[in-house]
Design a protein around this motif. Structure first.
Motif, PDB file in Angstrom:
ATOM      1  N   GLY A 269      -1.711   4.154  13.704  1.00 55.99           N
ATOM      2  CA  GLY A 269      -1.787   3.171  12.635  1.00 55.99           C
ATOM      3  C   GLY A 269      -2.624   1.957  12.967  1.00 55.99           C
TER       4      GLY A 269
ATOM      5  N   ARG B 257      -4.120   9.863  10.932  1.00 51.38           N
ATOM      6  CA  ARG B 257      -3.383   8.656  11.305  1.00 51.38           C
ATOM      7  C   ARG B 257      -2.535   9.001  12.524  1.00 51.38           C
ATOM      8  NH1 ARG B 257       1.355   5.689  11.000  1.00 51.38           N
ATOM      9  NH2 ARG B 257       1.113   3.511  10.283  1.00 51.38           N
TER      10      ARG B 257
ATOM     11  N   HIS C 227      -4.101   2.698  -1.995  1.00 50.18           N
ATOM     12  CA  HIS C 227      -3.629   3.954  -1.415  1.00 50.18           C
ATOM     13  C   HIS C 227      -4.335   4.161  -0.081  1.00 50.18           C
ATOM     14  CE1 HIS C 227      -1.694   5.518  -5.154  1.00 50.18           C
ATOM     15  NE2 HIS C 227      -2.629   4.785  -5.738  1.00 50.18           N
ATOM     16  N   LEU C 228      -3.576   4.574   0.927  1.00 49.62           N
ATOM     17  CA  LEU C 228      -4.121   4.918   2.237  1.00 49.62           C
ATOM     18  C   LEU C 228      -3.935   6.416   2.426  1.00 49.62           C
ATOM     19  CD1 LEU C 228      -2.451   1.949   4.130  1.00 49.62           C
ATOM     20  CD2 LEU C 228      -4.841   2.084   3.447  1.00 49.62           C
TER      21      LEU C 228
ATOM     22  N   GLU D 291      -5.265   1.431  10.383  1.00 46.45           N
ATOM     23  CA  GLU D 291      -4.594   1.018   9.149  1.00 46.45           C
ATOM     24  C   GLU D 291      -4.227  -0.458   9.204  1.00 46.45           C
ATOM     25  OE1 GLU D 291      -0.263   2.009   7.459  1.00 46.45           O
ATOM     26  OE2 GLU D 291      -1.637   3.719   7.302  1.00 46.45           O
TER      27      GLU D 291
ATOM     28  N   TYR E 104      -4.777  10.225   4.205  1.00 42.72           N
ATOM     29  CA  TYR E 104      -5.123  10.887   5.456  1.00 42.72           C
ATOM     30  C   TYR E 104      -5.042  12.397   5.282  1.00 42.72           C
ATOM     31  CZ  TYR E 104      -3.957   6.218   7.132  1.00 42.72           C
ATOM     32  OH  TYR E 104      -3.896   4.860   7.290  1.00 42.72           O
TER      33      TYR E 104
ATOM     34  N   THR F 243       0.960   5.212   1.099  1.00 49.13           N
ATOM     35  CA  THR F 243       0.304   6.127   2.031  1.00 49.13           C
ATOM     36  C   THR F 243       0.540   7.571   1.602  1.00 49.13           C
ATOM     37  OG1 THR F 243       2.216   6.205   3.510  1.00 49.13           O
ATOM     38  CG2 THR F 243       0.547   4.511   3.941  1.00 49.13           C
ATOM     39  N   TYR F 244      -0.430   8.401   1.908  1.00 52.83           N
ATOM     40  CA  TYR F 244      -0.324   9.827   1.607  1.00 52.83           C
ATOM     41  C   TYR F 244      -1.050  10.613   2.693  1.00 52.83           C
ATOM     42  CZ  TYR F 244      -0.885  14.351  -0.646  1.00 52.83           C
ATOM     43  OH  TYR F 244      -0.849  15.697  -0.926  1.00 52.83           O
ATOM     44  N   SER F 245      -0.392  11.599   3.253  1.00 53.42           N
ATOM     45  CA  SER F 245      -1.026  12.497   4.217  1.00 53.42           C
ATOM     46  C   SER F 245      -0.770  13.936   3.787  1.00 53.42           C
ATOM     47  CB  SER F 245      -0.495  12.252   5.628  1.00 53.42           C
ATOM     48  OG  SER F 245       0.917  12.342   5.682  1.00 53.42           O
TER      49      SER F 245
ATOM     50  N   GLU G 160      -1.343  13.338   9.638  1.00 56.41           N
ATOM     51  CA  GLU G 160      -0.658  12.166  10.192  1.00 56.41           C
ATOM     52  C   GLU G 160       0.317  12.612  11.273  1.00 56.41           C
ATOM     53  OE1 GLU G 160       2.298   8.485   8.791  1.00 56.41           O
ATOM     54  OE2 GLU G 160       1.660  10.011   7.345  1.00 56.41           O
TER      55      GLU G 160
ATOM     56  N   PRO H 223       0.816  -1.207   0.000  1.00 57.70           N
ATOM     57  CA  PRO H 223       0.000   0.000   0.000  1.00 57.70           C
ATOM     58  C   PRO H 223       0.852   1.260   0.000  1.00 57.70           C
ATOM     59  CG  PRO H 223       0.019  -1.001   2.178  1.00 57.70           C
ATOM     60  CD  PRO H 223       0.726  -1.961   1.256  1.00 57.70           C
TER      61      PRO H 223
END
Length: 278
Positions: free
Chosen positions: A151, A148, A171-172, A154, A174, A5-7, A177, A3
């Motif tokens: 986690g 986040r 994609h995760l 998640e 947020y 991740t994007y914050s 974070e 995955p």
């Protein structure tokens, strides 16, 4: 499956944030204007940093944070994220997004934002998440959440993905974070309650034309002291109280003993409009 991740915002200081804590607090308690601002900003950042210039895109499915009957605050943010993303996708010849839901089975009264990392994992570990695996086949998954912290959520999403043998690109995303692990996870509640210190601070939010119910505000009202609840109910419109009661029942909150007193107050309010609360 690895995955990504994007914050949009990173929290590395316990008192200095690059977003407005009061706006975040209002968002968590149902201010749809703040949900719109956050959703649009997250979509714009995701497009800018992850989608622009990568060529053809597969069908994407946007999935908000798990809920049972009452949506979370993230659900409202998700709506505006999707609207903004769809405009960009349509303008660039890509398929607009689809949506689905992660179902959860456990209801709890604990204030998640006040717990440590270990307590969060222990609490949520009793839950189970479910999703329509066949609907997701061949699609890119975008799991959306507002923040986040440790986690734990998640890990539950990834545990679900493993159990359902999901091989999809994932994609995760947020809005914010926590990146400084020296900051206690209770920073989440510092943000949640930055503007809401009592049940009466909810009145400007719920009396506006931009209010939307979510799990947090329902639980907060049911969990406040009974005297405050009596006075608060007197200030509310009947339609609000009726909706509050129906949502509480739909989420099985009537089975939680600590909510029973305030639920009885709400029930009496609805059964007898002249019931004297004080």
């Amino acid at each position: 499956m690895i995955p990504l991740t994007y914050s949009l915002h990173q929290i590395d200081n316990p008192t200095n944030f690059d977003f407005c804590p009061n706006a975040y607090s209002r968002f968590k308690f149902g201010d749809d204007l703040e949900a719109r601002a956050f959703g649009e900003a997250l979509a714009a950042g995701f497009i800018r940093d992850r989608l622009t210039g990568i060529g053809a895109l597969d069908q994407m499915v946007v999935i908000s944070s798990p809920y049972a009957f009452i949506p979370t605050a993230t659900f409202a943010m998700k709506n505006y994220f999707v609207y903004t993303l769809n405009r960009w996708l349509a303008e660039h010849g890509h398929p607009v997004v689809e949506e689905t839901k992660v179902h959860r089975t456990v209801t709890y009264k604990e204030d998640y934002g006040a717990l440590s990392a270990e307590e969060r994992l222990s609490l949520i570990g009793n839950d189970s998440f479910h999703i329509d695996r066949h609907f997701l086949e061949g699609k890119t998954l975008i799991f959306l959440d507002d923040i986040r912290i440790t986690g734990s959520h998640e890990r539950m999403i990834l545990k679900m993905a493993e159990a359902y043998q999901l091989k999809n690109p994932m994609h995760l995303l947020y809005f914010a974070e926590l990146v400084n692990r020296d900051i206690h996870p209770k920073i989440e509640n510092f943000l949640n309650y930055h503007e809401v210190k009592s049940v009466f601070d909810l009145m400007p939010i719920i009396s506006s034309a931009n209010f939307c119910f979510n799990t947090r505000i329902v639980k907060y009202i049911l969990n406040c002291d009974s005297n405050s609840c009596r006075i608060f109910l007197q200030q509310c419109k009947e339609a609000f109280v009726s909706r509050l009661y129906d949502l509480a029942l739909g989420n099985n909150y009537h089975t939680i003993a600590s909510y029973s007193e305030n639920l009885d107050l709400i029930k009496n309010y609805l059964n007898n409009k002249n019931y004297k609360l004080i």
